[in-house]
Enzyme design. Structure first.
Site, PDB file in Angstrom:
ATOM      1  N   GLU A  16       7.753 -13.239 -24.512  1.00 38.49           N
ATOM      2  CA  GLU A  16       6.771 -12.166 -24.336  1.00 38.49           C
ATOM      3  C   GLU A  16       7.418 -10.797 -24.182  1.00 38.49           C
ATOM      4  O   GLU A  16       6.764  -9.794 -24.458  1.00 38.49           O
ATOM      5  CB  GLU A  16       5.831 -12.475 -23.193  1.00 38.49           C
ATOM      6  CG  GLU A  16       6.415 -12.592 -21.836  1.00 38.49           C
ATOM      7  CD  GLU A  16       5.344 -12.982 -20.817  1.00 38.49           C
ATOM      8  OE1 GLU A  16       4.146 -12.786 -21.061  1.00 38.49           O
ATOM      9  OE2 GLU A  16       5.718 -13.503 -19.775  1.00 38.49           O
ATOM     10  N   HIS A  32      14.797 -36.458 -30.004  1.00 40.59           N
ATOM     11  CA  HIS A  32      13.804 -37.245 -30.779  1.00 40.59           C
ATOM     12  C   HIS A  32      13.175 -36.408 -31.876  1.00 40.59           C
ATOM     13  O   HIS A  32      11.960 -36.382 -32.038  1.00 40.59           O
ATOM     14  CB  HIS A  32      12.733 -37.784 -29.817  1.00 40.59           C
ATOM     15  CG  HIS A  32      13.281 -38.736 -28.816  1.00 40.59           C
ATOM     16  ND1 HIS A  32      13.665 -40.033 -29.131  1.00 40.59           N
ATOM     17  CD2 HIS A  32      13.609 -38.567 -27.518  1.00 40.59           C
ATOM     18  CE1 HIS A  32      14.154 -40.634 -28.063  1.00 40.59           C
ATOM     19  NE2 HIS A  32      14.138 -39.757 -27.056  1.00 40.59           N
ATOM     20  N   ASN A  58       0.857  -0.013   6.005  1.00 42.61           N
ATOM     21  CA  ASN A  58       1.311  -0.836   4.889  1.00 42.61           C
ATOM     22  C   ASN A  58       1.985  -2.048   5.496  1.00 42.61           C
ATOM     23  O   ASN A  58       2.896  -1.915   6.301  1.00 42.61           O
ATOM     24  CB  ASN A  58       2.295  -0.083   3.988  1.00 42.61           C
ATOM     25  CG  ASN A  58       2.869  -0.994   2.911  1.00 42.61           C
ATOM     26  OD1 ASN A  58       2.208  -1.944   2.489  1.00 42.61           O
ATOM     27  ND2 ASN A  58       4.106  -0.739   2.502  1.00 42.61           N
ATOM     28  N   GLY A  59       1.514  -3.245   5.111  1.00 37.48           N
ATOM     29  CA  GLY A  59       2.126  -4.476   5.638  1.00 37.48           C
ATOM     30  C   GLY A  59       1.047  -5.479   6.005  1.00 37.48           C
ATOM     31  O   GLY A  59      -0.104  -5.354   5.615  1.00 37.48           O
ATOM     32  N   GLU A 119       8.446 -21.601 -18.235  1.00 40.58           N
ATOM     33  CA  GLU A 119       8.275 -20.182 -17.897  1.00 40.58           C
ATOM     34  C   GLU A 119       9.429 -19.371 -18.474  1.00 40.58           C
ATOM     35  O   GLU A 119       9.243 -18.258 -18.961  1.00 40.58           O
ATOM     36  CB  GLU A 119       8.194 -19.988 -16.392  1.00 40.58           C
ATOM     37  CG  GLU A 119       8.077 -18.534 -15.932  1.00 40.58           C
ATOM     38  CD  GLU A 119       6.829 -17.818 -16.462  1.00 40.58           C
ATOM     39  OE1 GLU A 119       5.936 -18.478 -17.036  1.00 40.58           O
ATOM     40  OE2 GLU A 119       6.763 -16.582 -16.336  1.00 40.58           O
ATOM     41  N   CYS A 136       0.855  -1.185   0.000  1.00 44.98           N
ATOM     42  CA  CYS A 136       0.000   0.000   0.000  1.00 44.98           C
ATOM     43  C   CYS A 136       0.898   1.245   0.000  1.00 44.98           C
ATOM     44  O   CYS A 136       2.092   1.162   0.184  1.00 44.98           O
ATOM     45  CB  CYS A 136      -0.861   0.028   1.254  1.00 44.98           C
ATOM     46  SG  CYS A 136      -1.834  -1.459   1.499  1.00 44.98           S
ATOM     47  N   LYS A 192       8.881 -16.135 -20.861  1.00 44.04           N
ATOM     48  CA  LYS A 192       9.403 -14.816 -20.486  1.00 44.04           C
ATOM     49  C   LYS A 192      10.199 -14.186 -21.627  1.00 44.04           C
ATOM     50  O   LYS A 192      10.030 -13.027 -21.968  1.00 44.04           O
ATOM     51  CB  LYS A 192      10.287 -14.915 -19.225  1.00 44.04           C
ATOM     52  CG  LYS A 192       9.535 -14.813 -17.926  1.00 44.04           C
ATOM     53  CD  LYS A 192       9.040 -13.421 -17.669  1.00 44.04           C
ATOM     54  CE  LYS A 192       7.731 -13.255 -16.965  1.00 44.04           C
ATOM     55  NZ  LYS A 192       6.631 -14.031 -17.361  1.00 44.04           N
ATOM     56  N   LYS A 218      -2.361  -7.170 -19.207  1.00 42.48           N
ATOM     57  CA  LYS A 218      -2.020  -7.679 -17.878  1.00 42.48           C
ATOM     58  C   LYS A 218      -3.012  -8.747 -17.434  1.00 42.48           C
ATOM     59  O   LYS A 218      -2.652  -9.720 -16.810  1.00 42.48           O
ATOM     60  CB  LYS A 218      -1.992  -6.529 -16.855  1.00 42.48           C
ATOM     61  CG  LYS A 218      -1.536  -6.956 -15.458  1.00 42.48           C
ATOM     62  CD  LYS A 218      -0.119  -7.524 -15.493  1.00 42.48           C
ATOM     63  CE  LYS A 218       0.301  -8.081 -14.151  1.00 42.48           C
ATOM     64  NZ  LYS A 218       1.548  -8.869 -14.237  1.00 42.48           N
ATOM     65  N   ARG A 229       1.360   1.453  -5.985  1.00 40.35           N
ATOM     66  CA  ARG A 229       1.555   0.516  -4.867  1.00 40.35           C
ATOM     67  C   ARG A 229       0.250  -0.178  -4.488  1.00 40.35           C
ATOM     68  O   ARG A 229       0.216  -1.063  -3.644  1.00 40.35           O
ATOM     69  CB  ARG A 229       2.113   1.242  -3.635  1.00 40.35           C
ATOM     70  CG  ARG A 229       3.461   1.903  -3.838  1.00 40.35           C
ATOM     71  CD  ARG A 229       3.907   2.644  -2.581  1.00 40.35           C
ATOM     72  NE  ARG A 229       4.161   1.716  -1.491  1.00 40.35           N
ATOM     73  CZ  ARG A 229       5.328   1.102  -1.296  1.00 40.35           C
ATOM     74  NH1 ARG A 229       6.315   1.329  -2.143  1.00 40.35           N
ATOM     75  NH2 ARG A 229       5.503   0.263  -0.307  1.00 40.35           N
ATOM     76  N   TRP A 282      -3.744  -1.753  -1.277  1.00 43.13           N
ATOM     77  CA  TRP A 282      -3.726  -3.021  -2.024  1.00 43.13           C
ATOM     78  C   TRP A 282      -4.238  -4.043  -1.015  1.00 43.13           C
ATOM     79  O   TRP A 282      -3.512  -4.413  -0.076  1.00 43.13           O
ATOM     80  CB  TRP A 282      -2.319  -3.380  -2.482  1.00 43.13           C
ATOM     81  CG  TRP A 282      -2.226  -4.736  -3.121  1.00 43.13           C
ATOM     82  CD1 TRP A 282      -1.933  -5.923  -2.523  1.00 43.13           C
ATOM     83  CD2 TRP A 282      -2.470  -5.059  -4.495  1.00 43.13           C
ATOM     84  NE1 TRP A 282      -1.965  -6.951  -3.426  1.00 43.13           N
ATOM     85  CE2 TRP A 282      -2.289  -6.468  -4.644  1.00 43.13           C
ATOM     86  CE3 TRP A 282      -2.816  -4.324  -5.627  1.00 43.13           C
ATOM     87  CZ2 TRP A 282      -2.443  -7.114  -5.872  1.00 43.13           C
ATOM     88  CZ3 TRP A 282      -2.971  -4.987  -6.844  1.00 43.13           C
ATOM     89  CH2 TRP A 282      -2.792  -6.357  -6.953  1.00 43.13           C
TER      90      TRP A 282
HETATM   91  C1  AGP Z   1       2.122 -12.749 -18.105  1.00 46.87           C
HETATM   92  O1  AGP Z   1       3.548 -12.655 -17.982  1.00 46.87           O
HETATM   93  C2  AGP Z   1       1.848 -14.158 -18.208  1.00 46.87           C
HETATM   94  N1  AGP Z   1       2.793 -14.646 -19.182  1.00 46.87           N
HETATM   95  C3  AGP Z   1       0.442 -14.536 -18.628  1.00 46.87           C
HETATM   96  O2  AGP Z   1       0.575 -15.724 -19.354  1.00 46.87           O
HETATM   97  C4  AGP Z   1      -0.428 -14.779 -17.417  1.00 46.87           C
HETATM   98  O3  AGP Z   1       0.261 -15.667 -16.562  1.00 46.87           O
HETATM   99  C5  AGP Z   1      -1.745 -15.431 -17.834  1.00 46.87           C
HETATM  100  O4  AGP Z   1      -2.418 -14.564 -18.709  1.00 46.87           O
HETATM  101  C6  AGP Z   1      -2.607 -15.731 -16.613  1.00 46.87           C
HETATM  102  O5  AGP Z   1      -2.885 -14.539 -15.939  1.00 46.87           O
HETATM  103  P1  AGP Z   1      -3.462 -14.635 -14.441  1.00 46.87           P
HETATM  104  O6  AGP Z   1      -2.374 -15.230 -13.613  1.00 46.87           O
HETATM  105  O7  AGP Z   1      -3.791 -13.222 -14.054  1.00 46.87           O
HETATM  106  O8  AGP Z   1      -4.665 -15.516 -14.480  1.00 46.87           O
END
Ligand code: AGP
Length: 610
Positions: A490, A506, A98-99, A483, A2, A487, A605, A27, A74
């Site tokens: 994306e 293979h 905050n915490g 992952e 927060c 990363k 996002k 925040r 938050w």
């Molecule tokens: C963003 O970096 C992720 N790569 C994206 O795949 C995200 O994990 C996915 O859209 C799921 O989002 P969520 O965790 O908000 O459900």
């Protein structure tokens, strides 16, 4: 996480509050509030929503004061609402926080036994009640704060007003950041300097346990023991824009560095006083796990990748068969659900349409559901039968880092909690692993970021010009590779495939040619030799190999061109060291390419469409 701000001086405090809170919204922004000392006493104006909503309230427009505190929230305990918004009052105390107060439940019961009636669901209101109780006994704000600190467990930064101390602000820092600042027109308080740049650049970051007493002309400091402290004022050179990112060039880098703190926040309230993993504070008692015979993890993207890492812990420690499903596929080809199936939906945002649809399908099929979510009171958190929050704090960069990291830490802790609750793990082992997650993992993250700075940049410079590359790994390392590949794709737009190291030969190895980057990850000792042979396979075909492996392989001669060694003082240290390494490699590669790291092309996002 927060945002806190405070001011006392000759100027009008209210516009300073609203301006500073607008900066602090990164925040957290699900609710907001201001408390201001007026001739008629302390007035509190607060609401669910963003600062703009607050500014439109008539009672705020009517407010004029030279001493105020403000907060943007938050949510952690209690969803976004007018009642749960800060500031919170208890008796003659009004505070912003905050915490996370880890022992808020027992303190709440103690206060209720003293006749305190609580309005909100927050841990913050409990902290206010404890502080007021101490103030009633001591009659002095600093003595009361020092006394309250002996009772409060967890992390907190407080800004406090007392009815009978006009023009004075009190503050304390314990586990959450807080700074003091001095301007031409008075004294300031804030979660970070970003909020105060329009007013002053001279500040002092409070140290752990330090208590501040601010008036318009001075700032007095003391330790929790009462020793007076002289603040070492410093001047920031930060620009307002950079300041929002806490001095980092990108939110993503800031959030990568926040992971050590985020891991601690994600697991602290899930380790009980005996040091055992315990999710009862999340409303899930030990008996619940005894009826779980099979787990389906359902999620998207990075959340799904975290689920795959978590599934390995669940099977290895909790001994529960666990499968992971892509949310957008799940309801069109639902797996057969045996008796005792639990469906776990993982989602940072809590609003992902594919994951929400999967949750609703599971519920319609009569399956018990558990949401592992970061954003409090979001749709998935609300609709799941049970929920566990990851407490990573707001994640601004579109590409998740601390969101993914805390999903892994919570799943890891959950696996051990289930193992212990069902008698599949003894208390000594459960305590050891729980401790390693809370202590070793954060340290390992910080260690890698500090130790391999130059190595990461050197490797990223080789990756940046490439169009195709591979991540390979075995076991948990393969799950991390998924992952890692996402990363890189994306944020740096390099086509990257994650492959089980043993599977590459293979067929797909035909794509490996001179200079093809292959990053091999190895986190489990028993799989190192096989992974090393896969490294030799690709290296012999011209691949430019980076090996991310344990520091105890005993290897003298690596086939890889670059080697990054992972700490092996515990499994948690090794896994989280590898986890942050794949993130920072993607970050540095994208930075060198000049990509829009926080807002990559085509992404959002939270994907709220199917
Ligand atoms: C963003 O970096 C992720 N790569 C994206 O795949 C995200 O994990 C996915 O859209 C799921 O989002 P969520 O965790 O908000 O459900």
């Amino acid at each position: 996480m927060c945002g806190i701000i405070g001011y006392t001086g000759n100027g009008n405090a209210v516009p300073k509050m609203t301006e500073g809170l607008s900066v602090l919204e990164y925040r957290g922004y699900d609710s907001v509030g201001i408390a201001a000392q007026t001739d008629g006493g302390i007035s509190v104006v607060k609401c669910k929503g963003r600062i703009q909503t607050l500014k439109e309230k008539e009672e705020l427009a009517a407010l004029s004061s030279t001493c105020a505190i403000g907060h943007t929230r938050w949510a952690t305990h209690g969803g976004p609402s007018d009642i749960n918004a800060h500031p919170h009052r208890a008796g003659s105390v009004v505070l912003v926080h905050n915490g996370i107060i880890e022992n808020y439940k027992e303190l709440k019961e103690q206060m209720q036994q003293k006749g305190v009636y609580f309005l909100s669901e927050t841990d913050t209101e409990v902290a206010a009640a404890v502080l007021n109780d101490c103030y009633l006994e001591s009659g002095d704000p600093v003595a009361a704060i020092r006394k309250a600190m002996l009772q409060l467990k967890g992390s907190y930064a407080f800004g406090v007003l007392f009815d009978d101390h006009k023009g004075e602000i009190y503050a304390v820092r314990q586990g959450s950041p807080l700074i003091l600042a001095k301007g031409q027109d008075g004294s300031y308080l804030a979660s970070d300097i970003t909020a105060l740049l329009p007013f002053t650049r001279e500040y002092y970051p409070l140290e752990e346990g330090e208590i501040a007493h601010l008036t318009k002309s001075f700032a007095k400091l003391c330790s929790v023991g009462g020793e007076e402290i002289t603040p070492a004022w410093t001047t920031t050179s930060m620009s307002p824009e950079a300041a929002q990112k806490g001095g980092y060039p990108h939110f993503m880098l800031k959030e990568i560095h926040e992971q050590s703190e985020a891991i601690v926040k994600s697991v602290s309230s899930r380790i009980n006083a005996e040091g055992l993993p315990d999710f009862s504070a999340d409303g899930i008692d030990a008996d619940f796990w005894k009826q779980v015979k099979n787990i389906q993890i359902v999620a998207c993207g990075s959340a799904m990748h975290a689920g795959i890492v978590g599934s390995r812990f669940l099977e290895e420690y909790a001994k529960i068969p666990t499968n992971v499903y892509i949310a957008s596929e799940y309801r069109y080809h639902p797996p057969l659900a045996v008796d005792g199936t639990l469906v776990i939906i993982i989602s940072q945002s809590g609003e992902t349409a594919d994951s929400l649809a999967a949750l609703r399908y599971a519920k319609s099929a009569g399956l018990p559901t558990l949401g592992i979510v970061n954003a409090v009171e979001t749709t998935i958190a609300r609709e799941a039968d049970r929920r566990i929050y990851t407490y990573a704090g707001p994640e601004i960069a579109v590409a998740t880092t601390k969101g993914y990291c805390t999903q892994v830490s919570v799943l890891y802790m959950l696996s051990v909690a289930i193992a212990y609750a069902t008698g599949r793990m003894d208390a000594v082992t459960a305590k050891e692993i729980a401790h390693s997650i809370k202590e070793d993992a954060p340290r390992a993250v910080a260690h890698m970021l500090e130790t391999y700075k130059d190595t990461f940049v050197r490797i990223a410079k080789k990756l940046a010009p490439k169009e195709d590359m591979f991540y390979i790994g075995r076991g948990t390392a393969y799950a991390l590779s998924l992952e890692a590949a996402l990363k890189i794709k994306e944020i740096s737009y390099i086509h990257t495939e994650a492959y089980a190291a043993g599977e590459l030969k293979h067929g797909t190895i035909s794509l490996v040619e001179e200079g093809t980057p292959v990053i091999a990850i190895s986190t489990e000792a028993e799989l190192y030799d096989k992974t090393e042979s896969n490294v030799r396979e690709v290296a012999s075909r011209g691949a430019d190999v980076t090996l991310i492996c344990r520091d105890d392989t005993g290897e003298k001669e690596f086939s890889a061109n670059e080697v990054i060694l992972l700490p092996t003082n515990s499994e948690a240290a090794t896994v989280f060291a590898a986890l942050v390494t794949i993130q920072i490699l993607a970050y540095e590669t994208a930075r060198i390419k000049g990509c829009d790291i926080d807002r990559p092309r085509n992404l959002a996002k939270s994907v709220t469409v199917e």
